[in-house]
Scaffold this active site. Structure first.
Site, PDB file in Angstrom:
ATOM      1  CG  ASN A  13      -1.719   1.231   1.398  1.00 24.40           C
ATOM      2  OD1 ASN A  13      -1.797   2.052   0.480  1.00 24.40           O
ATOM      3  ND2 ASN A  13      -2.337   1.401   2.569  1.00 24.40           N
ATOM      4  CD1 TRP A  14       3.428   1.311  -3.185  1.00 22.96           C
ATOM      5  CD2 TRP A  14       3.149   2.646  -4.964  1.00 22.96           C
ATOM      6  NE1 TRP A  14       4.075   0.732  -4.249  1.00 22.96           N
ATOM      7  CE2 TRP A  14       3.922   1.530  -5.356  1.00 22.96           C
ATOM      8  CE3 TRP A  14       2.843   3.618  -5.913  1.00 22.96           C
ATOM      9  CZ2 TRP A  14       4.389   1.369  -6.656  1.00 22.96           C
ATOM     10  CZ3 TRP A  14       3.305   3.455  -7.209  1.00 22.96           C
ATOM     11  CH2 TRP A  14       4.070   2.344  -7.576  1.00 22.96           C
ATOM     12  CE  LYS A  15      -0.185   3.101   4.953  1.00 20.91           C
ATOM     13  NZ  LYS A  15      -0.142   3.167   6.398  1.00 20.91           N
ATOM     14  CG  HIS A  98      -5.904   1.772   5.286  1.00 23.63           C
ATOM     15  ND1 HIS A  98      -5.455   2.680   6.211  1.00 23.63           N
ATOM     16  CD2 HIS A  98      -4.892   0.881   5.086  1.00 23.63           C
ATOM     17  CE1 HIS A  98      -4.211   2.350   6.558  1.00 23.63           C
ATOM     18  NE2 HIS A  98      -3.847   1.268   5.883  1.00 23.63           N
ATOM     19  CD  GLU A 100      -3.002   5.301   6.954  1.00 21.14           C
ATOM     20  OE1 GLU A 100      -2.941   5.395   5.719  1.00 21.14           O
ATOM     21  OE2 GLU A 100      -2.131   4.711   7.640  1.00 21.14           O
ATOM     22  CD  GLU A 169      -3.457  -2.508   7.306  1.00 21.75           C
ATOM     23  OE1 GLU A 169      -2.327  -2.660   6.858  1.00 21.75           O
ATOM     24  OE2 GLU A 169      -4.155  -1.507   7.064  1.00 21.75           O
ATOM     25  N   GLY A 175       2.714   2.001  10.872  1.00 23.16           N
ATOM     26  CA  GLY A 175       3.693   3.085  10.793  1.00 23.16           C
ATOM     27  C   GLY A 175       4.513   3.294  12.059  1.00 23.16           C
ATOM     28  CB  SER A 211       5.309  -2.188  11.899  1.00 21.92           C
ATOM     29  OG  SER A 211       4.977  -0.834  12.161  1.00 21.92           O
ATOM     30  N   GLY A 232       2.965  -1.235   4.241  1.00 21.78           N
ATOM     31  CA  GLY A 232       3.025   0.199   3.939  1.00 21.78           C
ATOM     32  C   GLY A 232       4.444   0.625   3.606  1.00 21.78           C
TER      33      GLY A 232
END
Ligand code: 13P
Length: 247
Positions: A13-15, A98, A100, A169, A175, A211, A232
């Site tokens: 997932n490149w975000k 997700h 976020e 997640e 992160g 992570s 990520g």
């Protein structure tokens, strides 16, 4: 690409990262790997780069998709991107729910179910994410939070759910550089697997995210209910990402 449970799946997932130049370097390295040495893998790119991903990865075994989707098919929804648009750019996957998006953009369980349905309507596999926040973890609400998030997706019915991928997640691990323990993640995955059993969707893949790196991924992959990873930061560095897909 046909995704079988027996094959591990690793998704990057490149975000909101990348540039045309950086992506060209990363994607060109990915497209040249010897697939016999890697598990199934794919990437989830920001919308503007989907055309570039299609151009570079077309004809490979690598799958790709987007990080969000509209629950609507078309219309006056400024800033939204429909399933049909994603399909035109070769997306076979899309992230849905997700943390976020749940937290920063206030997406509800109902929104997430609507987005998963929109994806399925065009044969795009939704990768539906679930996870508890640090507060929920500290107040021992993990199982009730996961139960309510998963239940709302299960309401779509076993037939639909059988065409999805799930990803657990824990928000506190994302992160942070510090993943959940594999045993802890396995307990949650087994709990989700039990819920899936009730709707006859036993065999879908449940990925772990938070992570994951080449140095800890194997300890997750040995767990019976962990079928791969949603990665990520480590997916932005080719060697780190390939270090995970090669395990
Ligand atoms: P990190 O691997 O950077 O913790 O991110 C996990 C994630 O949110 C993937 O969707």
């Amino acid at each position: 690409m046909i995704i079988k449970k027996s094959n591990r799946l690793v998704l990057g997932n490149w975000k909101m990262h990348g540039s045309i130049l950086e992506n060209t370097i990363l994607l060109s390295k990915l497209r040249n790997v010897d697939h016999s040495l890697h598990c199934d893998f794919g990437i989830l790119a920001p919308f503007p780069y989907l055309s570039q991903v299609l151009t570079i990865l077309h004809g490979t075994k690598i799958c790709w998709g987007a990080q969000n989707i509209s629950m609507y098919n078309f219309g006056a929804y400024t800033g939204e991107v429909s399933a049909a648009m994603l399909k035109e750019f070769g997306c076979s996957l899309v992230l849905v729910g997700h943390s976020e998006r749940r937290i920063l953009y206030k997406e509800t369980n109902l929104d997430i179910a609507g987005k998963a349905s929109a994806a399925l309507s065009l044969d795009i596999t939704p990768v539906v994410c679930f996870g508890e926040t640090l507060d929920e973890y500290n107040s021992k609400k993990t199982f009730s939070v996961i139960e309510s998030q998963v239940s709302s997706i299960l309401e779509l019915g076993g037939k639909s759910v059988s065409r999805m991928i799930f990803s657990y997640e824990p928000v506190w691990a994302i992160g942070s550089g510090s993943a959940a323990s594999p045993e802890y993640a396995q307990d949650i995955h087994a709990f989700i697997r039990g819920m899936l059993h009730q709707v006859g969707a036993d065999s879908i893949r449940i990925l772990y995210g938070g992570s994951v790196k080449a140095s800890n991924a194997a300890s997750f992959f040995v767990m019976p209910d962990i079928d791969g990873a949603l990665v990520g930061n480590a997916s932005l560095v080719t060697d780190d990402f390939l270090g995970i897909t090669k395990l």
